[in-house]
Every structure is written in structure tokens, then in C-alpha cells.
Design an enzyme around this catalytic site. Structure first.
Site, mmCIF file in Angstrom:
data_model
loop_
_atom_site.group_PDB
_atom_site.id
_atom_site.type_symbol
_atom_site.label_atom_id
_atom_site.label_comp_id
_atom_site.label_asym_id
_atom_site.label_seq_id
_atom_site.Cartn_x
_atom_site.Cartn_y
_atom_site.Cartn_z
ATOM 1 N N ASN A 1 71.958 -25.205 -37.349
ATOM 2 C CA ASN A 1 70.722 -24.672 -36.775
ATOM 3 C C ASN A 1 71.145 -23.539 -35.837
ATOM 4 O O ASN A 1 71.592 -23.792 -34.721
ATOM 5 C CB ASN A 1 69.990 -25.787 -36.011
ATOM 6 C CG ASN A 1 68.810 -25.273 -35.205
ATOM 7 O OD1 ASN A 1 68.379 -24.126 -35.385
ATOM 8 N ND2 ASN A 1 68.281 -26.105 -34.323
ATOM 9 N N HIS B 1 61.541 -29.720 -34.139
ATOM 10 C CA HIS B 1 62.700 -29.683 -33.238
ATOM 11 C C HIS B 1 62.194 -29.866 -31.809
ATOM 12 O O HIS B 1 61.127 -29.367 -31.450
ATOM 13 C CB HIS B 1 63.449 -28.351 -33.389
ATOM 14 C CG HIS B 1 64.758 -28.368 -32.680
ATOM 15 N ND1 HIS B 1 64.858 -28.199 -31.312
ATOM 16 C CD2 HIS B 1 66.020 -28.580 -33.130
ATOM 17 C CE1 HIS B 1 66.136 -28.303 -30.966
ATOM 18 N NE2 HIS B 1 66.865 -28.530 -32.046
ATOM 19 N N SER C 1 75.029 -31.958 -29.719
ATOM 20 C CA SER C 1 76.427 -31.721 -29.327
ATOM 21 C C SER C 1 77.447 -32.287 -30.319
ATOM 22 O O SER C 1 78.492 -32.793 -29.913
ATOM 23 C CB SER C 1 76.684 -32.243 -27.909
ATOM 24 O OG SER C 1 75.849 -31.557 -26.991
#
Ligand code: PGA
Length: 251
Positions: A9, A95, A212
Site C-alpha cells: 500500500n 483503510h 508495521s
């Protein structure tokens, strides 16, 4: 066997020259590795160029958002059919950055999910809780609500042509990753929640973890039984990182 996927992304990053360099590095090093398991979701203006670069490779491409409307007077919006015109295989919907910064409700997210599917594009439906919600012990309630709206609108079988991404908001772009067990617990919950309505849809659903993910933690996350890959933000902009994460998937 459930399909596995690593999707980048890019968010609002990149430029023509940087994208070309990044994709040249990535394509080269993923060639021959596996087909149908890698994708990048890029900003709209780059779809044409990314389509040209990736069309004969093993990397699919998609967008990061779409309009819930089919067409019409919606200045600045981009429809599912337009994304289809550029060969998009995937589109991210819901999102957390769109839910929080652009006030997208569960209802709007469900509408976007349906709009994508009507055009033959696979929605990557993001769900996830904030740190406060986790601390308040309502992670499962929040995720169940996010899923329920989509299932109510599109039906549980629609998940056969979708991907779900669990992205705890507190782990996005913060360098703070959920532990493999924390992520696994929520993935297992998502599958259980869907299995209440259709167990074969639940068994076959690809559920990605996002937040992450890096080369250094991908392998242990992807080793968990209910984690079928990742939605990768920051690390998808660095060729070495993204390639290593893709390799961890097909390990
Ligand atoms: P991150 O972003 O990998 O930079 O945490 C993930 C995402 O927002 O999809």
C-alpha cells in the site's frame, strides 16, 4: 488451500521516476518466484504507468480507494469501472486512514466494497481497532461491527471474492507491530465470526495482517495459522524490504 497474498500500500507516496526504479528492482527480484501472490496498490495517477510496467509480470496492481457511486456528478471521485479500465485486480476499502481522516463510516465502506465487486475488482477490506478500543477490551466488538455491515449488505458469500486485512490502528506506521500471537488471535476471531454464517467461506478467506510489517518480522507473522499474508505500507516503498517480505510469504 487458502490463497496467500502480500500487497503493498504505497499510500500518497512516489513519483514517476521513483516508482519506475522501485518496480524495476522489485520485478527483477520476484521474477519466477510465484504467481498470483503479490500486488501493489498505487495512487490513481500512476495506474496507467504501473499497468504498463507490471502487465507481464507476476505482480498484480490495484488502487487504494474508490467511489461508492457508479458514475455521475461526483467531482474528484474515481469509479470502480475506471479502475477496471486500468486492469486493477484489487482495491483497498475501509483503510483506517480513510475511516478516520475522511470520515468513512461502516456503511460507506460496505458500499465501496460492493461497488468494487460489481466491477469485478477484489476488495481488500480493512478492519481494525484503535489503541483505546483495545485498552477498553472492545477489539472484537469493533471488528464484528465492521464485518457485519459488509456481510449484511453484500452477503457472506461475497467474501469468496474478497480479501480481509486486519490492521490494528495502533500498529500502522508506528513501528509497533502486533505480536504474532496478538495478530493471530484477531485473525482467528475474524474467521470464527464468519464461520458462524458460512464455514467454508471462512476457511477459504484470505486474511492479511497489516501494521508495521517488515522484513524482520514477516516470517514469524506469516507462520501463524490464520495469517495468510500482509498489507504492507512503509516497507513496500523500499525494494529490499518488500522483496524480503514477499519471499517470507512463499518461504
Ligand atoms: P505500515 O502501514 O506497514 O506502514 O504500518 C500498513 C497500512 O497502513 O496498510
Amino acid at each position: 488451500m487458502r490463497k496467500k497474498l502480500v500487497a503493498g500500500n504505497w499510500k500518497m507516496h512516489g513519483c514517476l521516476a521513483e516508482n519506475d526504479q522501485l518496480l524495476a528492482d522489485v520485478v527483477d527480484r520476484l521474477t519466477g518466484l510465484s504467481s498470483d501472490q503479490f500486488a501493489v496498490c498505487v495512487p490513481y495517477p500512476y495506474l496507467f504507468s504501473v499497468q504498463n510496467t507490471l502487465k507481464d509480470t507476476n505482480i498484480a496492481w490495484g488502487a487504494q480507494n474508490l467511489s461508492q457511486f457508479e458514475k455521475g456528478a461526483y467531482t474528484g471521485e474515481v469509479s470502480a469501472a475506471m479502475l477496471k479500465d486500468f486492469g486493477c485486480r484489487y482495491v483497498i476499502v475501509g483503510h483506517s486512514e480513510r475511516r478516520t481522516l475522511f470520515n468513512e463510516s461502516n456503511v460507506v465502506v460496505a458500499e465501496k466494497y460492493s461497488a468494487a465487486q460489481h466491477a469485478g475488482i477484489v476488495p481488500i477490506l480493512c478492519v481494525g481497532e484503535s489503541l483505546k478500543q483495545r485498552d477498553d477490551g472492545i477489539t472484537e466488538t469493533i471488528i464484528a461491527e465492521q464485518l457485519a455491515e459488509v456481510i449484511q449488505r453484500a452477503g457472506v458469500e461475497s467474501l469468496d471474492s474478497a480479501v480481509v486485512a486486519y490492521e490494528p490502528i495502533w500498529a500502522i506506521g508506528t513501528g509497533k507491530t502486533a505480536t504474532p500471537q496478538q495478530a493471530e488471535d484477531v485473525h482467528a476471531f475474524i474467521r470464527k465470526e464468519i464461520a458462524k454464517q458460512n464455514s467454508s467461506v471462512a476457511d477459504n478467506l484470505t486474511i492479511l495482517y497489516g501494521g508495521s510489517v517488515k522484513a524482520s518480522n514477516a516470517l514469524e507473522l506469516f507462520a501463524m495459522p490464520d495469517i495468510d499474508g500482509g498489507l504492507i505500507g512503509g516497507a513496500s516503498l523500499v525494494a529490499d524490504e518488500f522483496v524480503a517480505i514477499c519471499r517470507a510469504l512463499v518461504h
